[in-house]
Write a protein that holds these residues in place. Structure first.
Motif, PDB file in Angstrom:
ATOM      1  N   LYS A  14       1.952   7.400   6.354  1.00 52.35           N
ATOM      2  CA  LYS A  14       2.983   6.820   7.223  1.00 52.35           C
ATOM      3  C   LYS A  14       2.600   5.401   7.631  1.00 52.35           C
ATOM      4  O   LYS A  14       3.433   4.489   7.612  1.00 52.35           O
ATOM      5  CB  LYS A  14       3.156   7.700   8.461  1.00 52.35           C
ATOM      6  CG  LYS A  14       4.353   7.341   9.311  1.00 52.35           C
ATOM      7  CD  LYS A  14       4.370   8.158  10.585  1.00 52.35           C
ATOM      8  CE  LYS A  14       5.429   9.228  10.483  1.00 52.35           C
ATOM      9  NZ  LYS A  14       5.609   9.948  11.750  1.00 52.35           N
ATOM     10  N   LYS A  15       1.330   5.210   7.973  1.00 47.99           N
ATOM     11  CA  LYS A  15       0.856   3.888   8.380  1.00 47.99           C
ATOM     12  C   LYS A  15       0.978   2.891   7.223  1.00 47.99           C
ATOM     13  O   LYS A  15       1.415   1.748   7.402  1.00 47.99           O
ATOM     14  CB  LYS A  15      -0.595   3.993   8.862  1.00 47.99           C
ATOM     15  CG  LYS A  15      -1.160   2.712   9.410  1.00 47.99           C
ATOM     16  CD  LYS A  15      -2.568   2.931   9.925  1.00 47.99           C
ATOM     17  CE  LYS A  15      -3.120   1.634  10.464  1.00 47.99           C
ATOM     18  NZ  LYS A  15      -4.494   1.774  10.916  1.00 47.99           N
ATOM     19  N   ILE A  16       0.620   3.298   5.993  1.00 49.25           N
ATOM     20  CA  ILE A  16       0.715   2.429   4.814  1.00 49.25           C
ATOM     21  C   ILE A  16       2.171   2.088   4.526  1.00 49.25           C
ATOM     22  O   ILE A  16       2.510   0.935   4.248  1.00 49.25           O
ATOM     23  CB  ILE A  16       0.036   3.091   3.592  1.00 49.25           C
ATOM     24  CG1 ILE A  16      -1.482   3.124   3.803  1.00 49.25           C
ATOM     25  CG2 ILE A  16       0.386   2.352   2.306  1.00 49.25           C
ATOM     26  CD1 ILE A  16      -2.241   3.926   2.762  1.00 49.25           C
ATOM     27  N   ILE A  18       4.671   1.987   6.625  1.00 48.02           N
ATOM     28  CA  ILE A  18       5.155   1.061   7.663  1.00 48.02           C
ATOM     29  C   ILE A  18       4.655  -0.354   7.371  1.00 48.02           C
ATOM     30  O   ILE A  18       5.411  -1.316   7.469  1.00 48.02           O
ATOM     31  CB  ILE A  18       4.716   1.535   9.072  1.00 48.02           C
ATOM     32  CG1 ILE A  18       5.510   2.784   9.462  1.00 48.02           C
ATOM     33  CG2 ILE A  18       4.904   0.432  10.105  1.00 48.02           C
ATOM     34  CD1 ILE A  18       5.041   3.466  10.732  1.00 48.02           C
ATOM     35  N   GLU A  19       3.390  -0.485   6.967  1.00 44.64           N
ATOM     36  CA  GLU A  19       2.856  -1.810   6.642  1.00 44.64           C
ATOM     37  C   GLU A  19       3.573  -2.416   5.442  1.00 44.64           C
ATOM     38  O   GLU A  19       3.860  -3.621   5.419  1.00 44.64           O
ATOM     39  CB  GLU A  19       1.343  -1.717   6.388  1.00 44.64           C
ATOM     40  CG  GLU A  19       0.555  -1.562   7.675  1.00 44.64           C
ATOM     41  CD  GLU A  19      -0.948  -1.593   7.448  1.00 44.64           C
ATOM     42  OE1 GLU A  19      -1.386  -2.224   6.454  1.00 44.64           O
ATOM     43  OE2 GLU A  19      -1.665  -1.012   8.263  1.00 44.64           O
ATOM     44  N   ILE A  20       3.883  -1.603   4.415  1.00 43.13           N
ATOM     45  CA  ILE A  20       4.614  -2.098   3.236  1.00 43.13           C
ATOM     46  C   ILE A  20       6.008  -2.549   3.638  1.00 43.13           C
ATOM     47  O   ILE A  20       6.479  -3.606   3.200  1.00 43.13           O
ATOM     48  CB  ILE A  20       4.666  -1.017   2.133  1.00 43.13           C
ATOM     49  CG1 ILE A  20       3.268  -0.833   1.525  1.00 43.13           C
ATOM     50  CG2 ILE A  20       5.688  -1.377   1.050  1.00 43.13           C
ATOM     51  CD1 ILE A  20       3.151   0.336   0.566  1.00 43.13           C
ATOM     52  N   ILE A  22       7.018  -3.599   6.613  1.00 38.94           N
ATOM     53  CA  ILE A  22       6.888  -4.838   7.399  1.00 38.94           C
ATOM     54  C   ILE A  22       6.626  -6.019   6.466  1.00 38.94           C
ATOM     55  O   ILE A  22       7.240  -7.072   6.591  1.00 38.94           O
ATOM     56  CB  ILE A  22       5.767  -4.699   8.460  1.00 38.94           C
ATOM     57  CG1 ILE A  22       6.213  -3.724   9.564  1.00 38.94           C
ATOM     58  CG2 ILE A  22       5.406  -6.060   9.056  1.00 38.94           C
ATOM     59  CD1 ILE A  22       5.115  -3.343  10.544  1.00 38.94           C
ATOM     60  N   TRP A  23       5.729  -5.835   5.500  1.00 33.33           N
ATOM     61  CA  TRP A  23       5.411  -6.888   4.527  1.00 33.33           C
ATOM     62  C   TRP A  23       6.656  -7.271   3.725  1.00 33.33           C
ATOM     63  O   TRP A  23       6.955  -8.441   3.550  1.00 33.33           O
ATOM     64  CB  TRP A  23       4.289  -6.369   3.626  1.00 33.33           C
ATOM     65  CG  TRP A  23       3.819  -7.323   2.583  1.00 33.33           C
ATOM     66  CD1 TRP A  23       3.067  -8.442   2.767  1.00 33.33           C
ATOM     67  CD2 TRP A  23       4.073  -7.232   1.179  1.00 33.33           C
ATOM     68  NE1 TRP A  23       2.827  -9.060   1.562  1.00 33.33           N
ATOM     69  CE2 TRP A  23       3.432  -8.335   0.565  1.00 33.33           C
ATOM     70  CE3 TRP A  23       4.755  -6.335   0.375  1.00 33.33           C
ATOM     71  CZ2 TRP A  23       3.475  -8.561  -0.811  1.00 33.33           C
ATOM     72  CZ3 TRP A  23       4.786  -6.554  -0.989  1.00 33.33           C
ATOM     73  CH2 TRP A  23       4.160  -7.657  -1.575  1.00 33.33           C
ATOM     74  N   GLN A  26       9.058  -9.241   5.891  1.00 32.22           N
ATOM     75  CA  GLN A  26       8.597 -10.613   6.086  1.00 32.22           C
ATOM     76  C   GLN A  26       8.884 -11.472   4.853  1.00 32.22           C
ATOM     77  O   GLN A  26       9.333 -12.617   4.982  1.00 32.22           O
ATOM     78  CB  GLN A  26       7.094 -10.628   6.401  1.00 32.22           C
ATOM     79  CG  GLN A  26       6.763 -10.111   7.775  1.00 32.22           C
ATOM     80  CD  GLN A  26       5.264  -9.972   7.999  1.00 32.22           C
ATOM     81  OE1 GLN A  26       4.494  -9.813   7.056  1.00 32.22           O
ATOM     82  NE2 GLN A  26       4.861 -10.016   9.266  1.00 32.22           N
TER      83      GLN A  26
END
Length: 195
Positions: A14-16, A18-20, A22-23, A26
């Motif tokens: 889930k954390k990965i 979310i980071e993908i 967000i990336w 951006q």
């Protein structure tokens, strides 16, 4: 102490994700912002030809302010960049606005008359010897501008049928900055009283 491998694995996934996301957001925002700036705000081009000497010279890199005419109308003596569709040229032209919509232009004895009154030119320019179409009165439509190159005797501009009057929708923007050597175009080649 209980260790829940499955719970930690799900949390990491889930954390990965979310980071993908967000990336990716951006990157999309940067692409959108770059497109918006280039399409709506500014653009770089180079001057073609000698028609704007001694203000701008061939190959001078300039920045076009495309945003200013989205919020205001072009003014007399603005240096504009325009592109005419259906004409023999497909490149950007750069000229100075002399006549505004609805005005009548006449050039005689080397002087420019707007609505029957002589206007004082703000740039250092040679006296014109060829008045072209403007040797007789030209009345501009509500969306037309009359433009001249600052190199008045070596400029293909509104005096000639190959260019003619410029329609508002043909104007790309205002020539704002010369990049090399750096200067504001509105400050270049002005008569002393205009500095």
């Amino acid at each position: 102490m209980d260790f829940d491998f499955e719970k930690d694995k799900n949390s990491l996934v889930k954390k990965i994700l979310i980071e993908i996301l967000i990336w990716a957001a951006q990157i999309a925002a940067v692409i959108f912002l770059a497109y918006f700036i280039i399409y709506y705000c500014v653009e770089k081009t180079n001057v073609i030809g000698i028609s704007m000497e001694n203000t701008l010279y061939a190959n001078d890199p300039i920045i076009i302010n495309k945003f200013s005419y989205r919020v205001s109308d072009p003014k007399r003596f603005d240096v504009i960049v325009f592109k005419q569709s259906g004409k023999e040229h497909s490149f950007y032209n750069i000229k100075r606005i002399i006549g505004l919509p609805g005005e009548t232009i006449l050039i005689k004895e080397g002087k420019i008359y707007i609505n029957g009154e002589e206007i004082e030119d703000i740039v250092n320019a040679e006296e014109m010897v060829n008045y072209g179409l403007a040797a007789e009165e030209i009345t501009l439509e509500d969306n037309e501008y009359f433009v001249l190159g600052d190199n008045r005797n070596n400029s293909e501009d509104s005096r000639f049928a190959s260019i003619g009057n410029i329609r508002r929708d043909e104007i790309v923007g205002k020539a704002a900055l010369r990049l090399s050597p750096f200067n504001f175009i509105s400050k270049l080649n002005l008569k002393k009283s205009q500095d």
